[in-house]
Design an enzyme around this catalytic site. Structure first.
Site, mmCIF file in Angstrom:
data_model
loop_
_atom_site.group_PDB
_atom_site.id
_atom_site.type_symbol
_atom_site.label_atom_id
_atom_site.label_comp_id
_atom_site.label_asym_id
_atom_site.label_seq_id
_atom_site.Cartn_x
_atom_site.Cartn_y
_atom_site.Cartn_z
ATOM 1 N N HIS A 13 0.837 -1.197 0.000
ATOM 2 C CA HIS A 13 0.000 0.000 0.000
ATOM 3 C C HIS A 13 0.873 1.248 0.000
ATOM 4 O O HIS A 13 2.075 1.177 0.186
ATOM 5 C CB HIS A 13 -0.977 0.016 1.201
ATOM 6 N N CYS A 21 4.844 7.550 4.255
ATOM 7 C CA CYS A 21 4.161 6.360 3.712
ATOM 8 C C CYS A 21 3.623 6.585 2.301
ATOM 9 O O CYS A 21 2.783 5.826 1.821
ATOM 10 C CB CYS A 21 3.027 5.941 4.633
ATOM 11 N N HIS A 25 4.952 0.425 -0.556
ATOM 12 C CA HIS A 25 5.718 -0.461 0.323
ATOM 13 C C HIS A 25 4.787 -1.545 0.851
ATOM 14 O O HIS A 25 3.582 -1.515 0.586
ATOM 15 C CB HIS A 25 6.354 0.333 1.481
ATOM 16 N N HIS A 27 3.558 -4.502 4.064
ATOM 17 C CA HIS A 27 3.507 -4.900 5.473
ATOM 18 C C HIS A 27 2.989 -6.333 5.560
ATOM 19 O O HIS A 27 2.194 -6.756 4.716
ATOM 20 C CB HIS A 27 2.511 -4.058 6.282
ATOM 21 N N HIS A 63 -1.954 -10.536 -0.313
ATOM 22 C CA HIS A 63 -1.150 -10.363 -1.523
ATOM 23 C C HIS A 63 -1.815 -9.425 -2.537
ATOM 24 O O HIS A 63 -1.712 -9.643 -3.750
ATOM 25 C CB HIS A 63 -0.778 -11.712 -2.152
ATOM 26 N N GLU A 100 -0.203 -3.384 12.087
ATOM 27 C CA GLU A 100 0.589 -3.000 10.919
ATOM 28 C C GLU A 100 2.050 -3.092 11.321
ATOM 29 O O GLU A 100 2.603 -2.188 11.946
ATOM 30 C CB GLU A 100 0.230 -1.582 10.463
HETATM 31 ZN ZN LIG Z 1 2.532 1.307 5.364
#
Ligand SMILES: [Zn+2]
Length: 108
Positions: A13, A21, A25, A27, A63, A100
């Site tokens: 995201h 952010c 990237h 998580h 995914h 997260e």
């Molecule tokens: Zn993030």
């Protein structure tokens, strides 16, 4: 009584316009589900049945690039969206906590 299970999803995201952010990237999100109900014949619900239901609901997010699903995939919005989806699969009242990465979570 309460009964809980944990599962994980991996997602990409970015948060449009956000300093840190804003770039794409990923998580690993830890997903904790705690259902609440009465025991019937010794169980609230079979763990394996609950895990299977949650896995099915989470497959919509796992995914994936969350920006394809949500305009602003903050962990708050992700949690809300996962809660809505899992509600289709879980017939008990439940609490959802979405982690997260390490040390950061949202619950509803
Ligand atoms: Zn993030």
């Amino acid at each position: 009584m309460k009964l809980g299970v944990i599962d994980y999803i991996d997602c990409a995201h970015f948060l449009p316009g956000h300093d840190k952010c804003g770039s794409l990237h990923g998580h690993t999100y830890k997903i904790e589900v705690v259902i609440e109900g009465e025991k019937k014949e010794g169980m609230i619900m079979d763990f394996s049945e609950l895990k299977r239901s949650i896995k099915e609901g989470l497959s919509f997010f796992d995914h994936k690039t969350l920006n394809d699903l949500l305009p602003y995939p903050s962990v708050e919005n992700i949690c809300e969206s996962i809660k809505t989806k899992l509600s289709e699969y879980i017939s008990f009242p439940f609490t959802l906590r979405v982690w997260e990465g390490h040390g950061k979570w949202v619950e509803m």
